[in-house]
Motif scaffolding. Structure first.
Motif, mmCIF file in Angstrom:
data_model
loop_
_atom_site.group_PDB
_atom_site.id
_atom_site.type_symbol
_atom_site.label_atom_id
_atom_site.label_comp_id
_atom_site.label_asym_id
_atom_site.label_seq_id
_atom_site.Cartn_x
_atom_site.Cartn_y
_atom_site.Cartn_z
ATOM 1 N N GLY A 15 -6.804 -15.935 -6.488
ATOM 2 C CA GLY A 15 -6.506 -17.349 -6.333
ATOM 3 C C GLY A 15 -6.518 -17.767 -4.874
ATOM 4 O O GLY A 15 -6.512 -16.925 -3.964
ATOM 5 N N ALA A 16 -6.493 -19.081 -4.654
ATOM 6 C CA ALA A 16 -6.558 -19.600 -3.286
ATOM 7 C C ALA A 16 -5.362 -19.182 -2.460
ATOM 8 O O ALA A 16 -5.461 -18.998 -1.243
ATOM 9 N N ASN A 17 -4.210 -19.012 -3.101
ATOM 10 C CA ASN A 17 -2.991 -18.658 -2.367
ATOM 11 C C ASN A 17 -2.540 -17.223 -2.639
ATOM 12 O O ASN A 17 -1.351 -16.908 -2.535
ATOM 13 N N SER A 18 -3.459 -16.388 -3.047
ATOM 14 C CA SER A 18 -3.109 -14.986 -3.352
ATOM 15 C C SER A 18 -2.593 -14.275 -2.112
ATOM 16 O O SER A 18 -3.077 -14.519 -0.991
ATOM 17 N N PRO A 19 -1.578 -13.401 -2.289
ATOM 18 C CA PRO A 19 -1.095 -12.616 -1.141
ATOM 19 C C PRO A 19 -2.117 -11.547 -0.761
ATOM 20 O O PRO A 19 -3.134 -11.358 -1.434
ATOM 21 N N LYS A 20 -1.844 -10.836 0.300
ATOM 22 C CA LYS A 20 -2.706 -9.722 0.687
ATOM 23 C C LYS A 20 -2.684 -8.672 -0.416
ATOM 24 O O LYS A 20 -1.622 -8.288 -0.899
ATOM 25 N N LEU A 21 -3.863 -8.241 -0.833
ATOM 26 C CA LEU A 21 -3.976 -7.287 -1.928
ATOM 27 C C LEU A 21 -4.672 -6.007 -1.453
ATOM 28 O O LEU A 21 -5.593 -6.058 -0.624
ATOM 29 N N PHE A 22 -4.217 -4.870 -2.004
ATOM 30 C CA PHE A 22 -4.851 -3.586 -1.748
ATOM 31 C C PHE A 22 -5.424 -3.047 -3.056
ATOM 32 O O PHE A 22 -4.793 -3.184 -4.113
ATOM 33 N N TYR A 23 -6.600 -2.451 -2.994
ATOM 34 C CA TYR A 23 -7.265 -1.942 -4.187
ATOM 35 C C TYR A 23 -7.455 -0.429 -4.078
ATOM 36 O O TYR A 23 -7.691 0.118 -3.000
ATOM 37 N N ARG A 24 -7.364 0.225 -5.216
ATOM 38 C CA ARG A 24 -7.540 1.684 -5.276
ATOM 39 C C ARG A 24 -8.418 2.010 -6.488
ATOM 40 O O ARG A 24 -8.269 1.410 -7.557
ATOM 41 N N VAL A 72 0.808 -1.220 0.000
ATOM 42 C CA VAL A 72 0.000 0.000 0.000
ATOM 43 C C VAL A 72 0.837 1.264 0.000
ATOM 44 O O VAL A 72 0.365 2.351 -0.342
ATOM 45 N N THR A 73 2.128 1.154 0.329
ATOM 46 C CA THR A 73 2.971 2.355 0.406
ATOM 47 C C THR A 73 3.604 2.723 -0.929
ATOM 48 O O THR A 73 4.240 3.766 -1.042
ATOM 49 N N LEU A 74 3.443 1.866 -1.948
ATOM 50 C CA LEU A 74 4.043 2.176 -3.237
ATOM 51 C C LEU A 74 3.406 3.406 -3.865
ATOM 52 O O LEU A 74 2.206 3.655 -3.676
ATOM 53 N N PRO A 75 4.168 4.183 -4.661
ATOM 54 C CA PRO A 75 3.565 5.285 -5.415
ATOM 55 C C PRO A 75 2.461 4.753 -6.334
ATOM 56 O O PRO A 75 2.542 3.609 -6.814
ATOM 57 N N VAL A 76 1.475 5.570 -6.598
ATOM 58 C CA VAL A 76 0.337 5.133 -7.405
ATOM 59 C C VAL A 76 0.792 4.638 -8.783
ATOM 60 O O VAL A 76 0.223 3.684 -9.334
ATOM 61 N N ALA A 77 1.820 5.276 -9.316
ATOM 62 C CA ALA A 77 2.295 4.906 -10.650
ATOM 63 C C ALA A 77 2.772 3.454 -10.704
ATOM 64 O O ALA A 77 2.847 2.851 -11.788
ATOM 65 N N GLN A 78 3.093 2.869 -9.549
ATOM 66 C CA GLN A 78 3.597 1.490 -9.528
ATOM 67 C C GLN A 78 2.501 0.471 -9.209
ATOM 68 O O GLN A 78 2.770 -0.725 -9.150
ATOM 69 N N TRP A 79 1.265 0.959 -9.005
ATOM 70 C CA TRP A 79 0.166 0.020 -8.805
ATOM 71 C C TRP A 79 -0.240 -0.565 -10.158
ATOM 72 O O TRP A 79 -0.121 0.087 -11.201
ATOM 73 N N LYS A 80 -0.777 -1.775 -10.150
ATOM 74 C CA LYS A 80 -1.162 -2.465 -11.372
ATOM 75 C C LYS A 80 -2.631 -2.192 -11.686
ATOM 76 O O LYS A 80 -3.505 -2.316 -10.828
ATOM 77 N N GLY A 81 -2.902 -1.795 -12.938
ATOM 78 C CA GLY A 81 -4.278 -1.632 -13.368
ATOM 79 C C GLY A 81 -4.921 -2.967 -13.645
ATOM 80 O O GLY A 81 -4.378 -3.773 -14.422
ATOM 81 N N VAL A 82 -6.043 -3.263 -13.020
ATOM 82 C CA VAL A 82 -6.678 -4.568 -13.189
ATOM 83 C C VAL A 82 -8.034 -4.480 -13.874
ATOM 84 O O VAL A 82 -8.569 -5.508 -14.304
ATOM 85 N N GLN A 83 -8.595 -3.253 -14.003
ATOM 86 C CA GLN A 83 -9.909 -3.150 -14.625
ATOM 87 C C GLN A 83 -10.204 -1.701 -14.982
ATOM 88 O O GLN A 83 -9.797 -0.768 -14.281
ATOM 89 N N THR A 84 -10.907 -1.497 -16.093
ATOM 90 C CA THR A 84 -11.456 -0.199 -16.483
ATOM 91 C C THR A 84 -12.958 -0.359 -16.597
ATOM 92 O O THR A 84 -13.436 -1.324 -17.202
#
Length: 603
Positions: free
Chosen positions: A590-599, A562-574
């Motif tokens: 997925g079943a073993n997905s790491p903790k994810l943050f959404y913006r 969550v501390t990464l600059p916004v430019a380094q976040w991955k776009g997953v949907q429009t």
């Protein structure tokens, strides 16, 4: 004759912003919900009033425009009372041969109301019979005559301060018992917490003298107790000291302005043609008669220079009456800052209530040169920020324009429809060189969009340069554009900028046919969409929320940090907000997905 009430020494020039001892409750007789307006006979006729001159005053108030702007009471001060008959009933003196009911009926027939003066002593200040011992009978008599307003004083009573509360409530109760709605006002000692329970207004100022010092004294007295004023109960600055032969027109306007700022009753003794331009200023009167009934206060003082502010509509209103008051003899600049006036940072429109001129929009403060013994009376409105989404510049208030005749909203420079390459545009700004227009952004605007070019009205001629400045720095330059060139679509980042200026310059070959169009010129404010309900299914996470721009695009970004600059976040949907600004999206996990943050990101 002087009514010697109880004076308090004040240092002229002080801003007196004092609170009262307790929150007051109002007299519940249902009258004077705004400060009473009308006529009082004392300063012109003194005790020489007659039936005929009071009828003439009523006729004058109807025909000269005073009634039309709210003056309604014709108040007879001292000098009308005659004697008591065998039953103790008061009879008007011989100057009123038809009796007081006749006069009341005449005044009522004009659509006006009538008031009388009396005292709780045995005789009035001018030596006519008072009401001592006859309070209940007099109240009943006044009601039977149709009296609408009673002014009460303590003349001829020994040590009136010692009994003013008892005598005030005695007459209040007597008037209330009649069942007739009657305004009750009294000349008093220092303002006390019980006043609003007993009276519709109170006058602690004494009589006005014919000099500027008296004006300042009355203002300073009333300024002590702003918290006591409100619908049904008012601090009374006394009858207006206008038209008595001593004051200039500048001083008359200043007195009237300050009475309006103080929400004082507006009673005049001089309803004559020479005073009508002051007494009938409907925009100033609206300040006095504002339904919220908030008394204005002095918010800044610098020697003899003061800034006064009065909220209109409600205590937290973004609409305020403002008076720049010069108590001294020499003209001087007076500045009101937004922090003085309780405005948040933003664009404030200013209207001069005497010149009836809209002076434009200002950013952080307002300064005017005010003559000695003068007032600059204004109405100021904090402009609300534009809503999220696309806001056309032609719908917004500008801060500054270099020449208004060179700026055309939703029209080209010839005041025709905006048109480039045979395509018409209903929104935009038409300009000619060299002209500019500036807007306040306040750091909330994200983008500027426009289609720029030379209008078809230029024919094959015309050449211009479009420039955009933000916070004083040029951030866009179109280069030379001619009528033979296709329009350009521009999209400029304004994130965090405070001000923006659009400028059209000549391309160096003269200004003939230089008709520049900023078609569809708009600012975009990002939506403040908020996440609402989220839920996790076996293989996906579902998000929903509200507060977006209807039908606009949004992007969903994802990151494990969550501390990464916004430019380094991955776009997953429009996706798009719906017609109500709501959104919902699903993202597979997925079943073993790491903790994810959404913006959620809005363009």
């Amino acid at each position: 004759m002087k009514r010697h009430v109880f004076y308090l020494r004040l240092i002229f020039g002080l801003c007196l912003i004092l609170a009262c001892g307790r929150t007051a409750s109002a007299l519940t007789n249902g009258v004077a919900l705004t400060p009473p307006m009308g006529y009082n006979s004392w300063y012109y006729w003194y005790d020489g009033i007659t039936e005929e001159n009071m009828k003439a005053v009523a006729d004058m108030v109807v025909t000269n425009g005073l009634k039309a702007v709210g003056y309604e009471y014709i108040n007879l001060d001292d000098g009308w009372a005659g004697y008591r008959d065998s039953n103790g009933v008061m009879v008007a003196n011989s100057k009123f041969p038809h009796g007081m009911k006749y006069l009341a009926d005449y005044i009522h027939s004009k659509g006006l109301k009538i008031g009388l003066y009396t005292v709780f002593g045995p005789t009035t200040c001018a030596g006519f019979p008072g009401s001592m011992g006859y309070e209940l009978l007099d109240a009943q008599t006044y009601a039977s005559w149709g009296i609408d307003y009673v002014k009460y004083e303590g003349c001829s009573f020994p040590n009136p301060l010692s009994v003013q509360e008892e005598k005030c409530f005695q007459m209040r109760d007597a008037l209330m018992a009649t069942g007739r709605p009657i305004v009750f006002t009294m000349s008093t000692g220092p303002v006390l917490s019980w006043f609003p329970d007993a009276m519709n207004s109170w006058r602690y100022t004494g009589d006005n003298d014919v000099n500027w010092e008296s004006v300042l004294y009355h203002i300073d007295i009333v300024a002590q107790t702003p918290g006591m004023a409100g619908p049904g109960h008012w601090n009374d600055a006394d009858v207006l000291n206008i038209g008595r032969g001593w004051s200039t027109k500048t001083e008359d306007k200043a007195m009237f302005s300050m009475y309006c700022m103080l929400t004082s009753p507006l009673l005049t003794a001089t309803p004559f043609p020479s005073q009508l331009d002051v007494l009938t200023n409907a925009e100033a009167i609206a300040i006095d008669q504002d339904v919220a009934g908030i008394q204005g206060i002095c918010v800044r003082t610098n020697g003899e220079l003061q800034v006064w502010c009065k909220p209109l509509g409600s205590a937290n209103s973004n609409v305020k009456a403002v008076a720049l008051f010069n108590r001294g003899t020499n003209a001087a600049n007076i500045t009101a800052t937004w922090s003085d006036l309780g405005f948040s940072n933003g664009l404030v429109s200013v209207r001069d209530l005497w010149s009836k001129v809209d002076e434009g929009n200002f950013q952080t403060n307002y300064t005017a040169n005010v003559p000695g013994h003068g007032v600059k009376l204004m109405k100021m409105i904090l402009q609300p920020p534009p809503p999220p989404g696309t806001n056309y510049l032609s719908d917004l208030n500008w801060v500054f324009v270099s020449a208004t005749n060179n700026i055309h909203l939703d029209k080209d420079a010839l005041n025709h429809t905006l048109r480039m390459r045979s395509i018409s545009y209903s929104k935009g700004i038409g300009m000619v060189p060299t002209s500019s227009v500036q807007y306040l952004l306040g750091g909330v605007v994200s983008r500027f969009h426009a289609r720029i070019g030379v209008d078809d009205d230029a024919g094959t001629g015309g050449s211009v340069v479009f420039q955009l400045f933000a916070d004083g720095t040029k951030i866009y330059d179109s280069g030379t554009m001619t009528a033979l060139m296709s329009p350009k679509d521009i999209d400029i980042d304004l994130t965090g900028k405070q001000k923006c200026m659009l400028l059209v310059a000549d391309a160096g070959d003269g200004a003939v046919n230089d008709y520049a169009d900023w078609a569809n010129a708009s600012f975009v404010l990002p939506a403040k969409a908020n996440f609402g309900v989220s839920r996790v299914n076996a293989s996906s996470v579902v998000f929903s929320g509200a507060g977006g721009i209807k039908n606009a695009s949004y992007y969903v970004l994802c990151s494990t940090n969550v501390t990464l600059p916004v430019a380094q976040w991955k776009g997953v949907q429009t996706n798009h907000f719906d017609a109500n600004g709501n959104f919902s999206f699903t993202n597979g996990v997925g079943a073993n997905s790491p903790k994810l943050f959404y913006r959620l990101q809005v363009p």
